[in-house]
Design a protein around this motif. Structure first.
Motif, PDB file in Angstrom:
ATOM      1  N   PRO B  60       0.840  -1.197   0.000  1.00  0.00           N
ATOM      2  CA  PRO B  60       0.000   0.000   0.000  1.00  0.00           C
ATOM      3  C   PRO B  60       0.878   1.251   0.000  1.00  0.00           C
ATOM      4  N   GLY B  61       0.584   2.167  -0.870  1.00  0.00           N
ATOM      5  CA  GLY B  61       1.351   3.402  -0.928  1.00  0.00           C
ATOM      6  C   GLY B  61       2.540   3.332  -1.868  1.00  0.00           C
ATOM      7  N   LEU B  62       2.964   2.084  -2.201  1.00  0.00           N
ATOM      8  CA  LEU B  62       4.130   1.947  -3.076  1.00  0.00           C
ATOM      9  C   LEU B  62       3.709   1.972  -4.549  1.00  0.00           C
TER      10      LEU B  62
END
Lengths: 485, 294
Positions: B60-62
């Protein structure tokens, strides 16, 4: 709370033991043995290596358009050739049968004579023996090799080591190279290999087998048998006290001890504890400790011991092929007995005979001609403009023989049925002849038309093929679909 | 060290590690050291593998997974394989371009190649309407039977594939229009009933004789110009043969009535815009082979 006191040790825990959890490999320096088993092993080795390296060069004429290599696994052509036998992919069960036969053979031999496979025929044994022979040629026998390894590096040591490894690598490469000869035409691949035009897979497999040969026979040796091979574990379930194994006859050998010339043999065993049996052992074990997982039953200790027994003028055979029960019974003062015919040996032999017979029967009676009729699934039927119903089929004719054939085709079983083969004209007499090439599969599209008066629901008819030369008949009953029920 | 007494397990004669649980002692059968080194080797390999190959999934977020130094990608690999396959086929593909359709059909090697590529192109593009194996469906002609609306020859099939039917973007498309006799008030309902009775009588159905004979006159006036005086159709305008047993839009009274009332002007796209010439030729050979080729 009482549970806590139960598991609390009363005394302080022992200090961590000093010995390592990992063992460094102990280099083994097998001494050259002399005697009948060593001779048998040289001959077996020559035989095995000869078979492996030379078989791909044998030729076997099968006619034009077919490889003439006697033994060939032709993956590109989807055929396996073994002299007069030609196996098609759908007949891979013959290979499975061969594997089962080999496994049963191994079981039978093991329950009769112990690990003869390990001792004489296993590639690991054969190539290790070959590698030790090379090692001996460069570095001398056991004592010389031990001295050489103990010495600091010198020119003398360097050239011997480099020479040994160079010859090992050469043997490894020849081994890996010979492997690919079984999968391509040997002469062709041997030429294209060196000009860089062989398939990539050939280089891969040659490289993999070069590496494994060098690593397993040169550097790993007994470690392969002890740690990597499952067979020592399995064979424990196959041998029993009646199996002939390389055995130290402790009933005769104990109590052991050094013996000086002229001393009496009264009250002592024949084993003079000379440790020759240990020195010749390629596995680095002492056979006098009894049957062991590591022992490959190569019988070299028998040769070594017999030599010593002759020197001290005692009967040979202190170490010999014997059974556990015979030794135990002799030790207890009873008569020995040998039972080669036991329930398990009879069972293995019977299974082998049965499977071999089944395979032989299958091979001898297998047809060289097969007819496959594939009905079109879509459309299941076609209504023609005059209302008649037509079904399409693909006819696959498999000809495993080296002879081209011609088959006449007719169909019957439904009133008014008409047969049409795409691309072929019927003769005036209404017969259709299908040519079938040798060693191949020929495909024909067939249309079968039935008048709407007689068609309805699912019906059946028979396609009849007859070899115009031999009269051989092949029938194939297949279905015809039409609307209605 | 000298105080330490080796703890030997009596039945086996093997040294123990000194670990004991409820009287059960752990024996020390040392593992070969090279075995340990191989394990270390696999750890080193896995670290290298993680760096070189895509290994860590999208967090998540990457946004994306790690790509790896080697730039390996299954998608790229597939694209390369497809490209090399295309290059391999181009020899046979260009042979298809130069050869005539008849040559393709008689040359065994070319024919097999055309059949294989035609079959797969048919599955991708044609089977949606015409069904697998050209089985057809209501409104979509069966290609495996012996009746053709426009043409069943190799060249005719190729032309149909190339230009389509009533595909107005293509000026050379096969074109004709049947009037919607009922919807456009060209015929009264009673007249349509009569003409349908006549049409069904052409293929030998049992019909209302009186209606059929009234319909014969209407047929001659309205329909015969395209479908022929005997109702055997006209391929030049794609008018179906009404005397046979094949009905693209259904041969029941309701179906035929519906056809006369509303007209059917089926459409097929011009594949020349979407498929290359070699594929069209392969398709022509394949369709021709399905069973109705003329």
């Amino acid at each position: 709370m009482s549970r806590v006191t139960l598991i609390t040790p009363k005394s302080p825990p022992p200090a961590p033991p000093p010995q390592d959890l990992y063992a460094k490999r102990k280099q083994i320096y097998p001494k050259l043995a002399h005697g009948k088993f060593r001779t048998v092993k040289w001959l077996a080795m020559a035989g095995m290596l000869g078979i492996y390296y030379l078989v791909p060069w044998l030729r076997w004429d099968r006619g034009t358009g077919v490889p003439d290599q006697a033994v060939l696994a032709d993956f590109a052509g989807e055929r396996f050739f073994f002299f007069g036998i030609e196996i098609w992919p759908q007949e891979a069960y013959y290979l499975a049968g061969l594997m089962i036969l080999a496994a049963l053979g191994l079981f039978l031999v093991t329950s009769l004579f112990g690990r003869v496979w390990c001792g004489y025929a296993c590639p690991q044994t054969v190539w290790t023996d070959l590698y030790i022979w090379v090692e001996r040629a460069f570095e001398g026998d056991r004592a010389a090799r031990m001295r050489l390894d103990a010495k600091p590096m010198s020119f003398n040591k360097a050239w011997r080591k480099v020479g040994k490894h160079a010859v090992w690598l050469l043997i490894a490469f020849v081994t890996g190279g010979a492997f690919i000869l079984y999968f391509h035409d040997a002469q062709m691949i041997a030429q294209t290999f060196f000009i860089g035009e062989a398939p990539l897979s050939a280089y891969w497999f040659a490289a993999i087998l070069t590496f494994t040969t060098y690593a397993l026979a040169g550097t790993m040796r007994e470690q392969v048998c002890t740690y990597l091979c499952p067979w020592p574990r399995i064979q424990a379930a196959l041998t029993d006290e009646h199996a002939l194994n390389v055995t130290y006859r402790y009933d005769r050998g104990e109590p052991r001890g050094p013996h000086r010339k002229g001393e009496s043999w009264e009250g002592r065993g024949d084993c003079i504890d000379c440790k020759q049996c240990v020195q010749v052992c390629p596995m680095g074990i002492d056979i006098r400790d009894g049957a062991q997982l590591e022992c490959i039953h190569c019988a070299l200790c028998i040769d070594a011991c017999d030599e010593m027994m002759k020197k001290v003028e005692r009967p040979t055979g202190l170490i010999a092929y014997d059974t556990d029960i015979a030794v135990a019974r002799r030790a207890a003062g009873m008569r020995t007995q040998y039972r080669l015919i036991r329930a398990r040996t009879v069972l293995y032999a019977a299974l082998m005979v049965a499977i071999a017979a089944l395979m032989a029967w299958g091979l001898l009676n297998r047809g060289t001609f097969e007819v496959n009729v594939l009905k079109d699934r879509s459309p299941p039927y076609v209504r023609l403009s005059d209302g008649d119903i037509r079904n399409g089929y693909t006819l696959k004719l498999v000809n495993k023989s080296g002879e081209a054939r011609e088959m006449s085709l007719e169909a019957n079983g439904i009133d008014g049925l008409q047969l049409e083969v795409i691309g072929l004209e019927a003769t005036e007499a209404g017969r259709i002849f299908l040519p079938v090439a040798a060693h191949g599969v020929d495909r024909y599209r067939i249309f079968v038309t039935v008048p709407q008066e007689t068609a309805g629901g699912r019906d059946h008819f028979t396609l009849l093929l007859q070899d115009t030369a031999t009269g051989e008949l092949h029938g194939n009953r297949t279905s015809f679909m039409a609307p209605g029920d | 060290m000298s105080e330490h007494h080796k703890d030997i397990d009596q039945p086996t004669g093997v040294e123990t590690t000194g670990h004991e649980w409820d009287g059960i002692k752990e024996l020390n059968n040392p593992l070969p050291r090279w075995w340990l080194y191989i394990w270390y080797g696999t750890i080193a390999f896995s670290i290298g593998y993680m760096v070189v190959m895509p290994a860590i999934p999208a967090l998540p977020g990457l946004g994306t997974n790690t790509r790896g130094l080697a730039g390996q990608s299954d998608r790229i690999a597939v694209a390369e394989q497809v490209e090399s396959l295309r290059a391999q086929r181009s020899a046979s593909g260009s042979a298809l371009l130069t050869a005539s359709l008849e040559e393709i059909e008689t040359d065994r090697e070319l024919q097999q190649f055309a059949m294989a590529s035609g079959e797969s192109a048919f599955g991708d593009n044609c089977a949606t309407c015409h069904g697998a194996g050209g089985r057809g469906a209501k409104g979509y002609p069966t290609l495996a039977d012996d009746a053709w609306l426009w043409s069943g020859t190799l060249e005719g099939i190729q032309y149909t594939l190339q230009h389509g039917i009533r595909h107005e973007e293509d000026p050379e498309t096969r074109f004709s229009l049947m009037p919607a006799f009922g919807r456009d008030r060209l015929l009264e309902r009673q007249q349509i009933d009569d003409v349908v009775n006549h049409v069904l009588s052409l293929s030998g159905r049992e019909v209302d004789e009186a209606a059929s004979s009234r319909g014969a006159d209407i047929f001659a006036a309205q329909c015969a110009s395209c479908h022929g005086a005997n109702g055997t159709g006209d391929r030049t305008v794609g008018a179906p043969n009404l005397t046979d047993d094949i009905w693209v839009f259904g041969g029941e009274y309701r179906d035929v009535y519906n056809t006369v009332y509303n007209a059917r002007n089926a459409h097929m796209p011009a594949w020349g815009e979407r498929l290359d010439e070699a594929t069209i030729k392969s398709l022509a050979v394949y369709v021709h082979s399905l069973g109705g080729g003329e």
